[in-house]
Write a protein that holds these residues in place. Sequence first.
Motif, short mmCIF file in Angstrom:
data_model
loop_
_atom_site.label_atom_id
_atom_site.label_comp_id
_atom_site.label_asym_id
_atom_site.label_seq_id
_atom_site.Cartn_x
_atom_site.Cartn_y
_atom_site.Cartn_z
N HIS A 1 -4.46 57.88 21.57
CA HIS A 1 -4.21 59.27 21.17
C HIS A 1 -3.91 60.19 22.35
O HIS A 1 -2.97 61.00 22.27
CB HIS A 1 -5.38 59.81 20.34
CG HIS A 1 -5.37 59.33 18.92
ND1 HIS A 1 -5.97 60.03 17.90
CD2 HIS A 1 -4.84 58.21 18.34
CE1 HIS A 1 -5.81 59.37 16.77
NE2 HIS A 1 -5.14 58.26 17.01
N PRO A 2 -4.66 60.12 23.46
CA PRO A 2 -4.34 61.02 24.58
C PRO A 2 -2.97 60.77 25.19
O PRO A 2 -2.39 61.67 25.80
CB PRO A 2 -5.45 60.72 25.61
CG PRO A 2 -6.56 60.14 24.81
CD PRO A 2 -5.90 59.36 23.71
N ARG A 3 -2.43 59.59 25.02
CA ARG A 3 -1.09 59.29 25.53
C ARG A 3 -0.01 59.70 24.54
O ARG A 3 1.08 60.11 24.92
CB ARG A 3 -0.97 57.79 25.83
CG ARG A 3 -1.83 57.31 26.97
CD ARG A 3 -1.78 55.78 27.06
NE ARG A 3 -2.38 55.28 28.28
CZ ARG A 3 -3.66 55.00 28.44
NH1 ARG A 3 -4.50 55.19 27.44
NH2 ARG A 3 -4.11 54.53 29.59
N LEU A 4 -0.32 59.56 23.24
CA LEU A 4 0.69 59.75 22.20
C LEU A 4 0.80 61.20 21.73
O LEU A 4 1.90 61.75 21.62
CB LEU A 4 0.35 58.83 21.03
CG LEU A 4 1.32 58.74 19.85
CD1 LEU A 4 2.71 58.37 20.32
CD2 LEU A 4 0.80 57.72 18.84
N LEU A 5 -0.33 61.84 21.46
CA LEU A 5 -0.30 63.17 20.85
C LEU A 5 0.41 64.23 21.71
O LEU A 5 1.08 65.10 21.15
CB LEU A 5 -1.71 63.61 20.48
CG LEU A 5 -2.40 62.75 19.41
CD1 LEU A 5 -3.81 63.26 19.13
CD2 LEU A 5 -1.59 62.68 18.14
N PRO A 6 0.30 64.21 23.04
CA PRO A 6 1.01 65.23 23.83
C PRO A 6 2.53 65.19 23.66
O PRO A 6 3.21 66.17 23.95
CB PRO A 6 0.61 64.92 25.27
CG PRO A 6 -0.72 64.25 25.16
CD PRO A 6 -0.62 63.42 23.90
N HIS A 7 3.07 64.08 23.20
CA HIS A 7 4.52 63.99 22.97
C HIS A 7 4.95 64.75 21.72
O HIS A 7 6.14 65.00 21.53
CB HIS A 7 4.95 62.52 22.82
CG HIS A 7 4.96 61.75 24.09
ND1 HIS A 7 6.04 61.73 24.95
CD2 HIS A 7 4.01 60.98 24.67
CE1 HIS A 7 5.76 60.97 26.00
NE2 HIS A 7 4.53 60.50 25.84
N LEU A 8 3.99 65.09 20.85
CA LEU A 8 4.32 65.67 19.55
C LEU A 8 4.24 67.20 19.61
O LEU A 8 3.40 67.83 18.99
CB LEU A 8 3.39 65.11 18.48
CG LEU A 8 3.35 63.58 18.38
CD1 LEU A 8 2.40 63.14 17.29
CD2 LEU A 8 4.75 63.00 18.15
N GLN A 9 5.15 67.78 20.37
CA GLN A 9 5.14 69.22 20.62
C GLN A 9 5.72 70.05 19.48
O GLN A 9 5.57 71.27 19.46
CB GLN A 9 5.91 69.52 21.91
CG GLN A 9 5.28 68.93 23.15
CD GLN A 9 3.94 69.55 23.45
OE1 GLN A 9 3.78 70.77 23.43
NE2 GLN A 9 2.94 68.72 23.71
N GLN A 10 6.40 69.41 18.52
CA GLN A 10 7.03 70.15 17.42
C GLN A 10 6.15 70.22 16.17
O GLN A 10 6.56 70.81 15.17
CB GLN A 10 8.37 69.49 17.06
CG GLN A 10 9.34 69.35 18.21
CD GLN A 10 9.67 70.69 18.85
OE1 GLN A 10 9.97 71.65 18.15
NE2 GLN A 10 9.61 70.76 20.17
N VAL A 11 4.96 69.63 16.22
CA VAL A 11 4.09 69.58 15.05
C VAL A 11 3.66 70.99 14.64
O VAL A 11 3.19 71.77 15.47
CB VAL A 11 2.86 68.69 15.31
CG1 VAL A 11 1.81 68.88 14.22
CG2 VAL A 11 3.28 67.23 15.39
N ARG A 12 3.86 71.30 13.36
CA ARG A 12 3.49 72.61 12.81
C ARG A 12 2.22 72.54 11.96
O ARG A 12 1.59 73.56 11.70
CB ARG A 12 4.63 73.14 11.94
CG ARG A 12 5.94 73.32 12.69
CD ARG A 12 7.05 73.67 11.71
NE ARG A 12 8.33 73.84 12.39
CZ ARG A 12 9.49 73.96 11.76
NH1 ARG A 12 9.53 73.94 10.44
NH2 ARG A 12 10.61 74.11 12.43
N LEU A 13 1.89 71.34 11.47
CA LEU A 13 0.73 71.16 10.60
C LEU A 13 0.17 69.77 10.82
O LEU A 13 0.93 68.80 10.90
CB LEU A 13 1.15 71.32 9.12
CG LEU A 13 0.08 71.05 8.06
CD1 LEU A 13 -1.05 72.07 8.14
CD2 LEU A 13 0.71 71.06 6.66
N THR A 14 -1.16 69.69 10.93
CA THR A 14 -1.84 68.41 11.09
C THR A 14 -2.79 68.20 9.92
O THR A 14 -3.57 69.08 9.59
CB THR A 14 -2.64 68.37 12.41
OG1 THR A 14 -1.73 68.53 13.51
CG2 THR A 14 -3.40 67.06 12.57
N LEU A 15 -2.71 67.02 9.30
CA LEU A 15 -3.61 66.65 8.22
C LEU A 15 -4.63 65.65 8.75
O LEU A 15 -4.25 64.63 9.34
CB LEU A 15 -2.83 66.03 7.06
CG LEU A 15 -1.65 66.84 6.52
CD1 LEU A 15 -0.98 66.09 5.37
CD2 LEU A 15 -2.10 68.23 6.08
#
Length: 197
Positions: free
Chosen positions: A110-124
């Motif tokens: 997760h610490p490697r992958l999530l920072p790439h997701l800069q366009q996320v507007r909503l998290t479930l």
Amino acid sequence: MTESFDALLARIRACRICEAFLPLGPRPVVQASPTARLLIVSQAPGRKVHETGIPFNDPSGDRLRDWLGIDRPVFYDPDRIAIIPMGFCFPGTGKGGDLPPRPECAPQWHPRLLPHLQQVRLTLAIGQYAQVGLLGADRGNTLTDSVRAWRRHLDGRGILPLPHPSPRNRLWLTRNPWFEAELLPELRQRVAEALAP
């Protein structure tokens, strides 16, 4: 040199860190793209998902897509929707259903992958393990408490906690009619807004 997103996904899909504990062996299941605008953090793949390698390719996925108000083509478009479980591999089955996600997985990836997701507007945050991982000490004492406080989590952090859409949760849905009456209409609206161009 910074690792490319495609190289990172390839490393995740080749991961074997908890192989010794997986009854069916490793088969990491993840869907993501840096352009994704909706992030679904779930628990871990079930047996059917392990067999197909397709996230939420089971009755839980059918119910989840109904909750979200979207069809399969939209759901499986990684450019719009990222699906990142707390454990990427099927953990096996216990007395009451599938075992919890393996604890090695989320801290590793997760610490490697999530920072790439800069366009996320909503998290479930789907299910208690995702809520523990995303909400931490801010979650409720129970899953019901966390989901009931959905407005606070959504307004404060852009995270919407949900119960797992498993058919096993029919009783929970029956006991909590506010979920379908109050939360689902807001969920569908927020998902539509997040996925809008």
